[in-house]
Enzyme design. Structure first.
Site, PDB file in Angstrom:
ATOM      1  N   SER A 704       0.823  -1.194   0.000  1.00  0.00           N
ATOM      2  CA  SER A 704       0.000   0.000   0.000  1.00  0.00           C
ATOM      3  C   SER A 704       0.863   1.252   0.000  1.00  0.00           C
ATOM      4  O   SER A 704       1.705   1.428  -0.860  1.00  0.00           O
ATOM      5  CB  SER A 704      -0.936  -0.033   1.203  1.00  0.00           C
ATOM      6  N   ASP A 790      -9.724  -2.926  -6.430  1.00  0.00           N
ATOM      7  CA  ASP A 790      -9.137  -2.139  -5.344  1.00  0.00           C
ATOM      8  C   ASP A 790      -9.668  -0.712  -5.400  1.00  0.00           C
ATOM      9  O   ASP A 790      -9.392   0.034  -6.334  1.00  0.00           O
ATOM     10  CB  ASP A 790      -7.610  -2.144  -5.480  1.00  0.00           C
ATOM     11  N   HIS A 836      -8.274  -4.657  -1.610  1.00  0.00           N
ATOM     12  CA  HIS A 836      -7.244  -4.041  -0.778  1.00  0.00           C
ATOM     13  C   HIS A 836      -7.403  -4.434   0.680  1.00  0.00           C
ATOM     14  O   HIS A 836      -6.457  -4.384   1.442  1.00  0.00           O
ATOM     15  CB  HIS A 836      -7.328  -2.523  -0.906  1.00  0.00           C
TER      16      HIS A 836
END
Length: 862
Positions: A704, A790, A836
């Site tokens: 991330s 995502d 995610h």
């Protein structure tokens, strides 16, 4: 609950923090209170409101939010048992793990049938609105097609359409089930179809070279999982108030056996494998455990139970269900009669709390934003009304009940500022009362004891967390009185309030400490925890009046070990678990690297004590450095596997993260982002100087928002590493922060700056943005895992990055044309099913196995 930096800091683009999480759960990471499990602590609550990123309890942001619980992987074809009540289950809760995955429903057939009849009853006799909501529960869930029990009186088909659920978004989040609907737009509107197809074709062509090794790695990880993780029976904290757990690269999401446990009076409610059970306290034994709810029996095959809340009189139970591959959650409210009945279904929910026996407050979430608080009643005259609305897009709202259940707190947090409103649980229909109007740069969280508010805040100098208090009737800032201030260089990780004590978990120079404050005598006892411990986890929902506080200590290579602190005896007790083998062959070293500006940066290093010639061993470096969130230092089987195979693991606690407190984060965000890059370079260089591996055996791992620093180092100093593995990386900062239509852009301006209105900021971001600084040179090999759906890290940016990086590496190779010129492997693995924030154990295992297979080929096959 874990405190992962500023409560609102959690939307980091890190690991999905949630659960709870909780972690970090806020910025592109998710609300840090993100993966929070269990009852949130004061710190957890703060994280939650901002950051998956909040509760590991909470994590919001790129990381994601949400805690993962166990789910039942196999649908049941039906129940053939006798229609007679069962007084209890024939096996203990731990043995039920396997039962929930099999078709042996005879144990619970009566309960399941009764439950379905209750659903039918609710459809026939509820109001029109509730009838629609009951039907809606199934239409919103989208599990794989499976046969479910007949539903008398219903007209729906025997197969359940797919769907998904949405909680917070905290830092990392694949990790604080059952599915519910997902209204996200199709990928075609977001990405370039040709690029996507090209990368998928490329992966299909080269994935075969890693398949055999990945299968061997999977088998080894599963063996370690069975040896260590499955033997741990203690409940895990699924809801931390301050930060949802972040999902880091190579960190398997512990979704299989993460339990939530709630004690109400003499009853204990707990979740296991997609089912909710009820037992008597201190009597969780055969025949005394009853099933109340089974997600699988209702057709919620791909969803897990995320959070449980029981009304004070135990007449109602509210449960949130979340699909693995979605960020959306749905709350199912049930009346706990002899025949449980679904009273209400609330979609797109983030947090919820019972204020009285029949009044539920909850927050709704839309497009990764949570800004509305509602109240719904379950009296004869049912109604729902809006209680609070947040107008500032930078702020994220969640709710939490104080430990003594005197107040419900409405917490509105950005990454740097917070504001709290109180709802009196004795008068739930009165308007909320403001504690202290938001003041820029001041973060605060509230607990209550004896008509006084205990305030955890960054107010005053130094701008680090301190504990203060004020009368309930005079709660404004001028009335805040100092109770406890941290010593210099101490970082507050978490805080938990009890009736007469307050426990603080602290970190100093990498070591963990436990400070116990007596709220009666005002004495403070400090206990240094074992040197091997790098992280702690408070056990779920500790009672306000308990005389013992239970928690677990762990590290990336040490399975959780249970400890207890007795308030009566004033001592720490280690809870021996003979079933869990002790790790004795791993050495932990703590180092300090001198950065470019002379700042000392902590590094935590693990290596096998039996390893010789460490300069020839593979080194895996971890980095994050954003949103004030700490690196995830909890136990992961794959980390232990690497240690056993002679690898060295290094965790670089660079600026921008929260390892050294609030100022450590502030010194690494906005126009200080390059300091984190300088810190990372200094750490890797020191490791090599001290004989921990060398560049050709070194790999860098990030997830991330950690992808910003990892990608920046790959551009500025590619010679320091041989390979890099990224998971859902944030690599196109400038283009992303220029698009205000994306859900996290505005709230993350406090972390990255606003390039739309500040040309200086735009130039500064461009100076370190991984995508904008790619150039023809000799790059390390790169393996990226990305997700089609995502919402935190747009796939478009990842596709552009990988294409540009591959072209630059090939251009350099063609220009130099040196004999034996090395061309790096640059690979993008796009997952259609992941997101995610959450993925199943099997999906996580496959991802980790592929990543490790790539690293082994790059570093060990030289």
């Amino acid at each position: 609950m874990k405190h992962q930096g500023a409560p609102g800091a959690g939307r980091a683009r890190g690991r999905r923090r949630r659960s709870a999480a909780e972690p970090p759960a806020g910025a592109r990471t998710g609300r840090a209170r993100g993966r929070r499990r269990g009852g949130p602590s004061l710190l957890r609550a703060a994280a939650c409101s901002q950051c998956l990123r909040l509760p590991r309890t909470a994590l919001r942001g790129r990381e994601g939010r949400g805690a993962s619980a166990a789910l039942c992987p196999a649908p049941q074809a039906g129940c053939g048992g006798e229609d007679t009540p069962q007084k209890g289950l024939s096996r203990s809760p731990s043995a039920l793990r396997g039962d929930c995955q099999k078709k042996a429903l005879d144990i619970m057939c009566w309960t399941a049938k009764s439950f379905i009849r209750g659903l039918s009853f609710s459809v026939k006799y509820c109001s029109k609105d509730n009838h629609l909501q009951t039907i809606c529960l199934y239409s919103k869930l989208k599990p794989k097609k499976c046969h479910i029990l007949d539903w008398p009186g219903s007209t729906r088909n025997s197969t359940v359409p797919p769907g998904s659920i949405l909680p917070w978004r905290f830092l990392s989040c694949k990790q604080e089930g059952t599915e519910i609907p997902c209204k996200r737009k199709k990928l075609a509107s977001v990405t370039t179809p040709d690029l996507l197809k090209s990368e998928q074709k490329n992966w299909n062509e080269i994935s075969g070279r890693y398949k055999a090794m990945a299968e061997r790695i999977k088998k080894k990880i599963e063996e370690l999982h069975n040896k260590y993780t499955l033997s741990l029976e203690s409940p895990r904290n699924t809801e931390s108030r301050f930060s949802k757990e972040i999902i880091w690269l190579l960190d398997l999401k512990q979704v299989c056996f993460a339990f939530e446990q709630i004690k109400v009076g003499e009853s204990v409610y707990f979740e296991e494998n997609g089912c909710i059970f009820l037992s008597k306290a201190d009597d969780v034994d055969e025949g005394n455990v009853h099933i109340l709810f089974s997600a699988e029996d209702l057709g919620f095959y791909d969803a897990f139970i995320q959070r449980i809340r029981i009304s004070p009189d135990q007449r109602y139970m509210a449960t949130s269900l979340k699909r693995e591959n979605s960020e959306e959650a749905t709350c199912v409210v049930m009346k706990l009669d002899d025949f449980p009945v679904v009273e209400k279904v609330i979609p797109n929910i983030f947090s919820f709390e019972w204020v009285t026996n029949d009044v539920l407050y909850y927050t709704s979430e839309k497009n990764l934003k949570c800004q509305n608080v509602f109240m719904t009643t379950f009296t004869k005259q049912k109604h729902t009304e809006l209680v609070y609305t947040e107008q500032d897009a930078r702020f994220f709202v969640d709710i939490y009940c104080t430990k003594d259940r005197r107040f419900l707190t409405i917490n509105s947090n950005s990454k740097t500022t917070s504001e709290v409103w109180l709802v009196d649980c004795r008068h739930p229909f009165k308007l909320p009362v403001l504690v202290q109007a938001r003041t820029k740069g001041v973060i605060y969280h509230i607990e209550h004891r004896n008509d006084e508010l205990y305030i955890l805040t960054t107010y005053g100098e130094p701008a680090e967390y301190k504990l203060m208090k004020a009368p309930v009737g005079s709660s404004s800032m001028e009335n805040w009185q100092l109770v406890y201030a941290l010593e210099e260089k101490n970082k507050l990780i978490d805080l938990e309030m009890f009736s007469d004590h307050c426990i603080l978990f602290l970190q100093n120079a990498g070591h963990l400490y436990l400070n116990v404050i007596s709220l009666v005598s005002h004495s403070v006892q400090s206990i240094k925890l074992p040197a091997w411990a790098c992280a702690f986890e408070l056990e779920s929902h500790p009672e306000h009046t308990t005389s013992t506080c239970y928690f677990q200590l762990t590290s990336p290579v040490h399975p959780p070990k249970r400890f207890a602190y007795s308030f009566k005896e004033n001592n720490l007790i280690e809870q021996a678990v003979q079933e869990v083998p002790i790790i004795t062959n791993c050495h932990t070293t703590r180092l300090l690297a001198k950065s470019k500006d002379e700042t000392l940066v902590p590094i935590t290093v693990f290596h096998n004590m039996n390893s010789k010639e460490l300069h020839r061993k593979p080194l895996l470096v971890h980095v994050y450095g954003a949103y004030g969130i700490d690196l995830n230092m909890s136990f992961k089987e794959e980390k232990l596997l690497l240690i056993e195979e002679g690898w060295i693991l290094a965790y670089c606690h660079v600026r921008g993260g929260g390892e050294l407190g609030h100022s450590w984060h502030k010194d690494g965000c906005q126009d200080n982002k390059l300091k984190g890059l300088h810190d990372l370079k200094a750490c890797i260089m020191l490791l090599h100087e001290l004989g921990f591996s060398q560049p050709k055996y070194t790999a860098l791992a990030a997830a991330s928002a950690g992808g910003v620093l990892a990608g920046a180092l790959c551009n500025s100093d590619p010679e320091l590493i041989r390979a890099m593995v990224l998971q859902a990386p944030f690599v196109d900062v400038l283009n992303t922060m220029m698009k205000t239509d994306l859900p996290l852009t505005i709230e993350e301006q406090e972390e990255w700056g606003n390039p739309l209105v500040d040309e200086k900021c735009m130039k500064y971001i461009k100076s370190y943005c991984p995508y904008h600084n790619i150039k023809p040179q000799c790059y390390p090999s790169v393996f990226i895992t990305a997700y089609e759906n995502d919402q935190r890290i747009p796939l478009t940016g990842v596709l552009r990055y990988i294409q540009k990086l591959r072209k630059a590496a090939l251009d350099h190779a063609s220009r130099t044309k040196k004999k034996g010129n090395w061309i790096p492997n640059i690979i993008l693995d796009i997952q259609a099913n992941g997101s995610h924030c959450d993925s199943s154990w099997e999906d996580s295992l496959n991802e980790v196995a592929r990543q490790l297979a790539f690293l082994k080929k790059e570093l060990e096959d030289m």
